[in-house]
Write a protein that holds these residues in place. Structure first.
Motif, PDB file in Angstrom:
ATOM      1  N   UNK A  94      -4.089  -4.554   5.105  1.00  0.00           N
ATOM      2  CA  UNK A  94      -4.746  -5.860   4.975  1.00  0.00           C
ATOM      3  C   UNK A  94      -5.869  -5.741   3.817  1.00  0.00           C
ATOM      4  N   UNK A  95      -6.554  -4.855   3.509  1.00  0.00           N
ATOM      5  CA  UNK A  95      -7.498  -4.728   2.312  1.00  0.00           C
ATOM      6  C   UNK A  95      -6.544  -4.731   0.913  1.00  0.00           C
ATOM      7  N   UNK A  96      -5.436  -3.719   1.290  1.00  0.00           N
ATOM      8  CA  UNK A  96      -4.678  -3.761   0.097  1.00  0.00           C
ATOM      9  C   UNK A  96      -3.950  -5.061  -0.368  1.00  0.00           C
ATOM     10  N   UNK A  97      -3.530  -5.576   0.589  1.00  0.00           N
ATOM     11  CA  UNK A  97      -2.860  -6.838   0.308  1.00  0.00           C
ATOM     12  C   UNK A  97      -3.793  -7.974  -0.075  1.00  0.00           C
ATOM     13  N   UNK A  98      -4.829  -8.057   0.439  1.00  0.00           N
ATOM     14  CA  UNK A  98      -6.075  -9.158  -0.113  1.00  0.00           C
ATOM     15  C   UNK A  98      -6.375  -8.585  -1.634  1.00  0.00           C
ATOM     16  N   UNK A  99      -6.544  -7.428  -1.836  1.00  0.00           N
ATOM     17  CA  UNK A  99      -7.078  -7.064  -3.225  1.00  0.00           C
ATOM     18  C   UNK A  99      -5.889  -7.642  -4.312  1.00  0.00           C
ATOM     19  N   UNK A 100      -4.753  -7.231  -3.891  1.00  0.00           N
ATOM     20  CA  UNK A 100      -3.481  -7.338  -4.600  1.00  0.00           C
ATOM     21  C   UNK A 100      -3.507  -8.904  -4.969  1.00  0.00           C
ATOM     22  N   UNK A 101      -3.694  -9.782  -4.055  1.00  0.00           N
ATOM     23  CA  UNK A 101      -3.853 -11.212  -4.356  1.00  0.00           C
ATOM     24  C   UNK A 101      -5.065 -11.830  -5.020  1.00  0.00           C
ATOM     25  N   UNK A 102      -6.044 -11.130  -4.694  1.00  0.00           N
ATOM     26  CA  UNK A 102      -7.404 -11.741  -5.358  1.00  0.00           C
ATOM     27  C   UNK A 102      -7.243 -11.225  -6.985  1.00  0.00           C
ATOM     28  N   UNK A 103      -6.632  -9.981  -7.146  1.00  0.00           N
ATOM     29  CA  UNK A 103      -6.408  -9.705  -8.438  1.00  0.00           C
ATOM     30  C   UNK A 103      -5.598 -10.547  -9.260  1.00  0.00           C
ATOM     31  N   UNK A 104      -4.440 -11.022  -8.662  1.00  0.00           N
ATOM     32  CA  UNK A 104      -3.353 -11.735  -9.232  1.00  0.00           C
ATOM     33  C   UNK A 104      -4.056 -13.198  -9.672  1.00  0.00           C
ATOM     34  N   UNK A 105      -4.672 -13.622  -8.682  1.00  0.00           N
ATOM     35  CA  UNK A 105      -5.392 -15.066  -8.716  1.00  0.00           C
ATOM     36  C   UNK A 105      -6.399 -14.996  -9.699  1.00  0.00           C
ATOM     37  N   UNK A 106      -7.300 -14.131 -10.130  1.00  0.00           N
ATOM     38  CA  UNK A 106      -8.332 -13.877 -11.022  1.00  0.00           C
ATOM     39  C   UNK A 106      -7.584 -13.817 -12.203  1.00  0.00           C
ATOM     40  N   UNK A 107      -6.369 -13.218 -12.695  1.00  0.00           N
ATOM     41  CA  UNK A 107      -5.668 -13.215 -13.946  1.00  0.00           C
ATOM     42  C   UNK A 107      -5.512 -14.693 -14.297  1.00  0.00           C
ATOM     43  N   UNK A 108      -4.775 -15.437 -13.298  1.00  0.00           N
ATOM     44  CA  UNK A 108      -4.515 -16.924 -13.651  1.00  0.00           C
ATOM     45  C   UNK A 108      -5.796 -17.648 -13.764  1.00  0.00           C
ATOM     46  N   UNK A 109      -6.570 -17.371 -13.094  1.00  0.00           N
ATOM     47  CA  UNK A 109      -7.856 -18.387 -13.214  1.00  0.00           C
ATOM     48  C   UNK A 109      -8.900 -17.946 -14.317  1.00  0.00           C
ATOM     49  N   UNK A 110      -8.716 -17.013 -14.973  1.00  0.00           N
ATOM     50  CA  UNK A 110      -9.575 -16.387 -15.983  1.00  0.00           C
ATOM     51  C   UNK A 110      -9.600 -17.243 -17.075  1.00  0.00           C
ATOM     52  N   UNK A 135      -8.526   1.376  10.579  1.00  0.00           N
ATOM     53  CA  UNK A 135      -7.151   1.955  10.945  1.00  0.00           C
ATOM     54  C   UNK A 135      -6.107   1.392   9.976  1.00  0.00           C
ATOM     55  N   UNK A 136      -4.936   1.763  10.401  1.00  0.00           N
ATOM     56  CA  UNK A 136      -3.795   1.555   9.309  1.00  0.00           C
ATOM     57  C   UNK A 136      -3.426   0.133   9.046  1.00  0.00           C
ATOM     58  N   UNK A 137      -3.683  -0.793  10.054  1.00  0.00           N
ATOM     59  CA  UNK A 137      -3.298  -2.158   9.894  1.00  0.00           C
ATOM     60  C   UNK A 137      -4.531  -2.726   8.779  1.00  0.00           C
ATOM     61  N   UNK A 138      -5.763  -2.212   9.110  1.00  0.00           N
ATOM     62  CA  UNK A 138      -7.043  -2.809   7.986  1.00  0.00           C
ATOM     63  C   UNK A 138      -6.733  -2.477   6.674  1.00  0.00           C
ATOM     64  N   UNK A 167       0.843  -1.153  -0.160  1.00  0.00           N
ATOM     65  CA  UNK A 167       0.002   0.145  -0.052  1.00  0.00           C
ATOM     66  C   UNK A 167       0.792   1.263   0.000  1.00  0.00           C
ATOM     67  N   UNK A 168       0.814   2.095  -0.991  1.00  0.00           N
ATOM     68  CA  UNK A 168       1.478   3.354  -1.018  1.00  0.00           C
ATOM     69  C   UNK A 168       0.875   4.493  -0.965  1.00  0.00           C
ATOM     70  N   UNK A 169      -0.505   4.353  -1.006  1.00  0.00           N
ATOM     71  CA  UNK A 169      -1.428   5.471  -0.647  1.00  0.00           C
ATOM     72  C   UNK A 169      -2.771   4.992  -0.227  1.00  0.00           C
ATOM     73  N   UNK A 170      -3.579   5.865   0.758  1.00  0.00           N
ATOM     74  CA  UNK A 170      -4.659   5.507   1.304  1.00  0.00           C
ATOM     75  C   UNK A 170      -5.451   6.674   1.781  1.00  0.00           C
TER      76      UNK A 170
END
Length: 141
Positions: A35-51, A29-32, A16-19
């Motif tokens: 977590x959202x940014x990390x989760x979205x990055x992972x979901x985005x990467x997985x969706x590219x591979x599973x498409x 809070x900052x930790x949440x 996360x470089x900007x929020x």
């Protein structure tokens, strides 16, 4: 009520470089937000591979009962995503405007180091103006 809840910018490695929170009902809070940014990055990467289609660039829109999440990925892998009210229109255009502001005020800043958190006053000022213009345009529709 604000149409845009929050804006995230994550680098190509998922950091996360900007929020920016725009008055969400439940502030995170900052930790949440990390977590959202990390989760979205992972979901985005997985969706590219599973498409099932070749050349898929990942999830662009996630619709839920209480929010929509719109995502724009630049050619360098930096992801910009907005969490907004369900059914909010024209978020793709807003994300492209935010990307232009990022290239103009962050990447051209000689003091900015790539992949690091964004701390640029001109970017913040122009981003606030772009979000306010979008809110005015949305309320006029």
């Amino acid at each position: 009520m604000a149409a845009i809840y929050s804006l995230y910018i994550i680098n190509k490695s998922g950091g996360l470089i900007f929020y920016k929170d725009y008055g969400s009902k439940g502030r995170m809070d900052t930790n949440d937000s990390l977590r959202v940014a990390s989760l979205w990055h992972s979901m985005h990467a997985i969706s590219q591979q599973l498409s099932p289609t070749t050349g898929c660039s990942g999830i662009e829109l996630l619709e839920a009962d209480t929010f929509d999440l719109h995502c724009f990925q630049s050619l360098t892998g930096t992801k910009f995503f907005v969490v907004c009210e369900p059914g909010t229109q024209h978020m793709e255009a807003l994300l492209k405007i935010i990307y232009e502001l990022y290239t103009d005020y962050v990447l051209k800043n000689p003091f900015y180091e790539m992949e690091m958190p964004i701390r640029c006053e001109l970017f913040d000022i122009n981003l606030t103006q772009a979000i306010q213009k979008d809110r005015v345009a949305l309320s006029g529709r």
